[in-house]
Design an enzyme around this catalytic site. Sequence first.
Site, mmCIF file in Angstrom:
data_model
loop_
_atom_site.group_PDB
_atom_site.id
_atom_site.type_symbol
_atom_site.label_atom_id
_atom_site.label_comp_id
_atom_site.label_asym_id
_atom_site.label_seq_id
_atom_site.Cartn_x
_atom_site.Cartn_y
_atom_site.Cartn_z
ATOM 1 N N GLU A 67 41.875 26.389 40.422
ATOM 2 C CA GLU A 67 43.295 26.015 40.509
ATOM 3 C C GLU A 67 43.489 24.638 41.132
ATOM 4 O OE1 GLU A 67 43.207 30.537 40.392
ATOM 5 O OE2 GLU A 67 42.122 28.975 41.508
ATOM 6 N N PHE A 129 47.750 44.143 46.520
ATOM 7 C CA PHE A 129 46.607 43.371 46.034
ATOM 8 C C PHE A 129 47.074 42.006 45.530
ATOM 9 C CE2 PHE A 129 43.734 42.251 42.444
ATOM 10 C CZ PHE A 129 42.577 42.027 43.200
ATOM 11 N N GLN A 130 46.465 40.966 46.042
ATOM 12 C CA GLN A 130 46.763 39.577 45.688
ATOM 13 C C GLN A 130 48.220 39.209 45.942
ATOM 14 O OE1 GLN A 130 45.188 38.830 41.689
ATOM 15 N NE2 GLN A 130 43.229 38.235 42.592
ATOM 16 N N LYS A 179 56.131 39.714 38.944
ATOM 17 C CA LYS A 179 55.715 40.202 37.629
ATOM 18 C C LYS A 179 56.821 40.987 36.942
ATOM 19 C CE LYS A 179 51.616 42.207 35.409
ATOM 20 N NZ LYS A 179 50.283 42.822 35.652
ATOM 21 N N MET A 488 32.507 7.127 54.470
ATOM 22 C CA MET A 488 33.510 6.630 55.406
ATOM 23 C C MET A 488 33.363 7.283 56.776
ATOM 24 S SD MET A 488 35.863 4.387 55.733
ATOM 25 C CE MET A 488 36.750 3.943 54.239
#
Length: 578
Positions: A67, A129-130, A179, A488
């Site tokens: 993602e 869940f999630q 959903k 750096m």
Amino acid sequence: MPHPAIATEDRQEKGTEQRELTGSEILLRCLIREGVDTIFGYPGGAVLPIYDSLYHEEIRHVLARHEQGAIHMAEGYARVTGKPGVVIATSGPGATNLVTGIANAQMDSIPLVCITGNVPQNLIGTDAFQEADITGITMPITKHNYFVTDVRDLARVVREAFVIASTGRPGPVLIDIPKDVSNAKTSLEFPDKVFIRGYQPTTDPHPLQVQKLHAAISEAERPVILAGGGVVTSGADQELKAFAEQAQIPVATTLMGIGGFSGQHPLWMGMPGMHGTYAANHALLECDLLIGIGARFDDRVTMGRLDKFAKGAKIAHIDIDPAEIGKNVDAYIPIVGDVKKVLQAALDGLPRSRSADWLRRIEEWKRQYPVTFRPSEKTLKPQWVIRHLYETTGGDAIVTTDVGQHQMWVAQYFRFARPRSFITSGGLGTMGFGFPAALGAQIANPDRVVICVTGDGGFQMTAQELAIAALENIPVKVAVINNRCLGMVRQWQEVFYQERYSEVDLSGSPDFVKLAEAYGVKGLRARTEEEAKRAWQEALAHPGPVVVDFEIDPAENVYPMVAPGSGLDEMIMGDEEA
């Protein structure tokens, strides 16, 4: 480009589809209506209804391998087009994997519309869940966000999201869709107008403030323009050029402003700040009028030493975001408005400054203290590599970078002549940004040369997106400036921590040529200038993606440099630049 107004007629006539559609179908119809041609994303359970509807729509979807890669691709797309980039992720970890990219876009004022799924509303708050409160998580790093509870609101929300993302000071907007809302049905009615109470950005400047600017310019003997990312965002590069030439004022461009004023123009002084040019930094120190245009006077320019920064100057600050004016430096002449419109107004009757002696002095600084490096017959110099990329493309390329030494070398040695050609993570400094951003930029500009200059550290954070480059034959040319360390960080440890090199050794990194080949991408390697010339010529001639591993000396440092908390007059020039 920004919408001309907030309360505006819809770009197409108002329409209603009588057949009931699901929320996911409505979402996609609205995206198409907004002119979206490409979506970047990664599916999961909470967005399966959206992906099922996507199966039936003729809209391009780029399946990232993470993602974070998806949102950086959307950023690259947005940064080169000026249009909102669109990204989709599922609930929970999918949504939270977008957080870095959202913060990145917020810091750099990049328009994004981020669409996340969530668990059904009856499960919200149950640690399902999630499940993750992504609107709560992202509230500090979005321009605005929505949690959609009713499918009947969805079309309005999408329309508002695109308006908010792309007007005023652009930024990311998140739409979180449970959903059950994606599955719910209603008739689709496209909103014909958008009015958001409390959100009416000021775009036109106050005429009296423009007159004050004219008066200050007519009296100035040592004026300077500090041009920032707002010049690029508003598409004001031609207005800035005319303004600088007519008033005879030299221009320094911030990291985000690079390309907003041609790096090949005689009035350009380079980038100021921590790794800025001698001319740009000393001009800021000694100017009597400083005109900040779409720049936010951040600590990488002022070094946090406001007591030393332009202390003898009147400061005019032009910005569309009134919150930026006076935030870091006091503005003698504040001008709120869209940069393009402000400059257009200022060009009418713009006086010429008294800068002839000042310009001669700046030219002498540029001649005496150029950004330079000492050539080597033993090692491949990264500065030489960047200069070679510039020379072989004539500067006419889109270049994305990661963050670190290579980023600064690109800013110093690649003289960008066009806006929206230098794509970098400015405010947040996000490693892993460069390569996926290059893919998004190339998708948006299939006919231009797109180069990703990255380090061996940052490249490994999103190198899995090589799969997309190979599968879709996206011809990005990746130049890995490989010093086998976190360059750096190592430089800071050398200069500020008495060479105590703590956890910067990247030994054990993969062979980048073999890594590229494992994904089906051409891989090349160069350790000398001759090898580099041959490899880069082959890369440019190849019709598909290429990774070139440029191996350089780990001890190479970026100079000039100003230590944090030091004034711009305390530049560390280095042995090569002194």
